[in-house]
Design a protein around this motif. Structure first.
Motif, short mmCIF file in Angstrom:
data_model
loop_
_atom_site.label_atom_id
_atom_site.label_comp_id
_atom_site.label_asym_id
_atom_site.label_seq_id
_atom_site.Cartn_x
_atom_site.Cartn_y
_atom_site.Cartn_z
N PRO A 28 36.28 49.07 38.91
CA PRO A 28 37.61 49.29 38.33
C PRO A 28 37.94 48.34 37.19
O PRO A 28 38.80 48.63 36.37
CB PRO A 28 38.55 49.09 39.51
CG PRO A 28 37.80 48.19 40.45
CD PRO A 28 36.36 48.60 40.30
N ASP A 29 37.25 47.20 37.13
CA ASP A 29 37.48 46.26 36.04
C ASP A 29 37.09 46.89 34.70
O ASP A 29 37.79 46.72 33.69
CB ASP A 29 36.71 44.96 36.26
CG ASP A 29 35.22 45.19 36.49
OD1 ASP A 29 34.86 46.16 37.20
OD2 ASP A 29 34.41 44.42 35.96
N ALA A 30 35.95 47.63 34.69
CA ALA A 30 35.53 48.30 33.46
C ALA A 30 36.52 49.38 33.08
O ALA A 30 36.81 49.60 31.90
CB ALA A 30 34.13 48.88 33.65
N ALA A 49 47.09 51.59 39.85
CA ALA A 49 46.12 52.24 40.74
C ALA A 49 44.79 51.49 40.73
O ALA A 49 44.15 51.33 41.78
CB ALA A 49 45.91 53.69 40.31
N LEU A 50 44.38 51.01 39.56
CA LEU A 50 43.14 50.25 39.48
C LEU A 50 43.28 48.90 40.17
O LEU A 50 42.35 48.43 40.83
CB LEU A 50 42.74 50.07 38.02
CG LEU A 50 42.28 51.35 37.31
CD1 LEU A 50 42.17 51.12 35.81
CD2 LEU A 50 40.95 51.83 37.88
N ALA A 51 44.45 48.28 40.04
CA ALA A 51 44.69 47.01 40.72
C ALA A 51 44.65 47.21 42.24
O ALA A 51 44.13 46.38 42.98
CB ALA A 51 46.04 46.43 40.29
N TYR A 57 49.17 41.22 40.12
CA TYR A 57 47.79 40.87 40.45
C TYR A 57 47.22 39.92 39.40
O TYR A 57 46.59 38.91 39.73
CB TYR A 57 46.95 42.14 40.53
CG TYR A 57 45.51 41.94 40.93
CD1 TYR A 57 45.16 41.69 42.25
CD2 TYR A 57 44.49 42.01 39.98
CE1 TYR A 57 43.83 41.52 42.63
CE2 TYR A 57 43.16 41.83 40.35
CZ TYR A 57 42.84 41.59 41.67
OH TYR A 57 41.52 41.41 42.04
N LEU A 58 47.46 40.22 38.12
CA LEU A 58 46.99 39.34 37.05
C LEU A 58 47.70 37.99 37.09
O LEU A 58 47.09 36.94 36.85
CB LEU A 58 47.20 40.01 35.69
CG LEU A 58 46.01 40.75 35.07
CD1 LEU A 58 44.93 39.78 34.62
CD2 LEU A 58 45.43 41.76 36.05
N GLU A 76 46.05 34.26 37.40
CA GLU A 76 46.33 33.18 36.45
C GLU A 76 46.78 31.90 37.15
O GLU A 76 46.61 30.80 36.62
CB GLU A 76 47.40 33.63 35.45
CG GLU A 76 46.93 34.70 34.47
CD GLU A 76 45.81 34.20 33.57
OE1 GLU A 76 45.83 33.01 33.18
OE2 GLU A 76 44.89 34.99 33.26
N LYS A 77 47.33 32.03 38.34
CA LYS A 77 47.75 30.85 39.12
C LYS A 77 46.60 30.25 39.92
O LYS A 77 46.78 29.26 40.63
CB LYS A 77 48.87 31.24 40.08
CG LYS A 77 50.17 31.63 39.40
CD LYS A 77 51.20 32.08 40.44
CE LYS A 77 52.48 32.56 39.77
NZ LYS A 77 53.46 33.09 40.77
N ASP A 78 45.41 30.86 39.80
CA ASP A 78 44.23 30.39 40.53
C ASP A 78 44.50 30.35 42.03
O ASP A 78 44.18 29.39 42.72
CB ASP A 78 43.81 29.01 40.02
CG ASP A 78 42.35 28.68 40.38
OD1 ASP A 78 41.59 29.62 40.69
OD2 ASP A 78 41.99 27.49 40.37
#
Length: 359
Positions: free
Chosen positions: A279-281, A305-307, A323-324, A328-330
């Protein structure tokens, strides 16, 4: 499931068929592709005439057809019948545990039904098509009036590389955006044998990139391993023997030569990535072509949906934006916990591996 939800979103936006060519279609086409119905167009080819007849009787899609025959290169081609790894496999196959199981089951298989023989991958013992005339797949497509092919799948347990070679210089003609092909991890350093290294070089020359690779291990009869499936084939340990390679154009990296797929082909490709469980691609492609995709489907909903597909263990998956932000917060959620792998995690990993589509 999350994978199909994104693909279904894309499928609903299509006004033209999703064209699938399945060379080695025994057992039927992968159920994943049914998400594109009623706009799914299928041409299945298989060496077992009995299996093609069975699939035709079961098929409910009026735009799906099954043709019996052995596929390969045309008469006179310089590489015809030169891709075989027979000399190598003849040395290795007798040493594998699944071959011993075949010997044990030989008497039983002699009286088994067609369906059971196919389930055991004993297609060679079924009613086979004539070997006098080779099917050259691109020529068959032209004869049947096919102008476009979105997805090409090849798995014929023999000279898969020959079928690929028959498409040399013609992938662009048919607009192929993705290819799934069985590869072999045994062989010599020959530049013609049906081995992974030759398949990979060939596909890259055609402008395709590798997006996924499955490795199937086969144990030696000297110390047999437990089989992965209910039939004798892939084992839990053993040498890398064969696998499945998934190639596609990489439009984000502008790889694919001078090919310029239209936005509908890009949408199909994004759906393919999702169904391949990469899904990343798909997300990368959606973001790169966001403005072009907006008339087709709701881009933010597609990204959500991909997330969700990337969070199979969460009952309430985060949105794409959240999700992103978590990444970003590790956050610890992106890491496995320190220490031994617990039983629950092992079971979860085993279930995911079991559910992964294989053909």
């Amino acid at each position: 499931m999350a994978a199909s939800s994104f693909a279904a979103l894309v499928a609903r936006s299509l006004t033209q068929p999703f064209a699938l060519v399945d060379v080695g279609c025994s057992g039927g086409i992968d159920p994943r592709w049914r998400v594109f119905e009623p706009r799914l167009k299928v041409l299945g080819i298989d060496a077992s005439e009995a299996e093609c007849r069975r699939l035709s009787q079961l098929e409910r899609n009026p735009d799906a057809h099954y043709v019996p025959g052995f596929a390969g290169l045309p008469e006179g081609h310089p590489h015809r019948h030169k891709t075989s790894i027979g000399s190598i496999s003849d040395l290795i196959l007798p040493r594998l545990s699944y071959m011993r199981t075949r010997e044990i089951r030989q008497a039983w298989l002699a009286g088994a039904s067609h369906e059971e023989r196919m389930r055991q991958n004993e297609w060679q013992t079924t009613e086979l098509a004539s070997t006098t005339q080779t099917i050259v797949v691109p020529e068959l497509l032209e004869q049947r009036g096919w102008k476009a092919v979105d997805y090409l799948k090849i798995d014929i347990d023999r000279d898969d590389l020959e079928v690929l070679m028959s498409f040399e210089g013609r992938f662009e003609q048919f607009g192929v955006v993705a290819v799934q092909v069985e590869v072999m991890f045994i062989g010599s350093d020959s530049e013609l044998q049906h081995t992974f290294h030759n398949t990979d070089r060939f596909m890259r020359r055609q402008g395709f990139e590798l997006f996924d690779l499955e490795v199937r291990r086969y144990s030696a009869r000297a110390l047999p391993s437990r089989y992965i499936w209910p039939t004798p084939a892939e084992t839990e340990f053993g040498r890398p023997f064969m696998g499945e390679a998934y190639y596609a154009l990489d439009p984000v990296a502008a790889k694919g030569g001078d090919r310029t797929p239209d936005i509908t082909q890009f949408a199909k490709l994004a759906a393919i990535f999702s169904l391949w469980n990469v899904p990343d691609a798909a997300a990368e492609l959606v973001l790169a072509r966001r403005h072009s995709f907006e008339p087709l489907f709701a881009v933010d909903r597609a990204l959500d949906a991909l997330a969700a597909q990337a969070q199979p263990d969460r009952l309430r998956p985060l949105s794409y934006a959240d999700y992103l932000a978590e990444f970003e917060k590790d956050e610890p959620s992106f890491y496995r916990r320190e220490g031994p792998i617990g039983l629950g995690e092992r079971l979860s990993a085993a279930w995911k591996a079991y559910r992964r589509p294989r053909r």
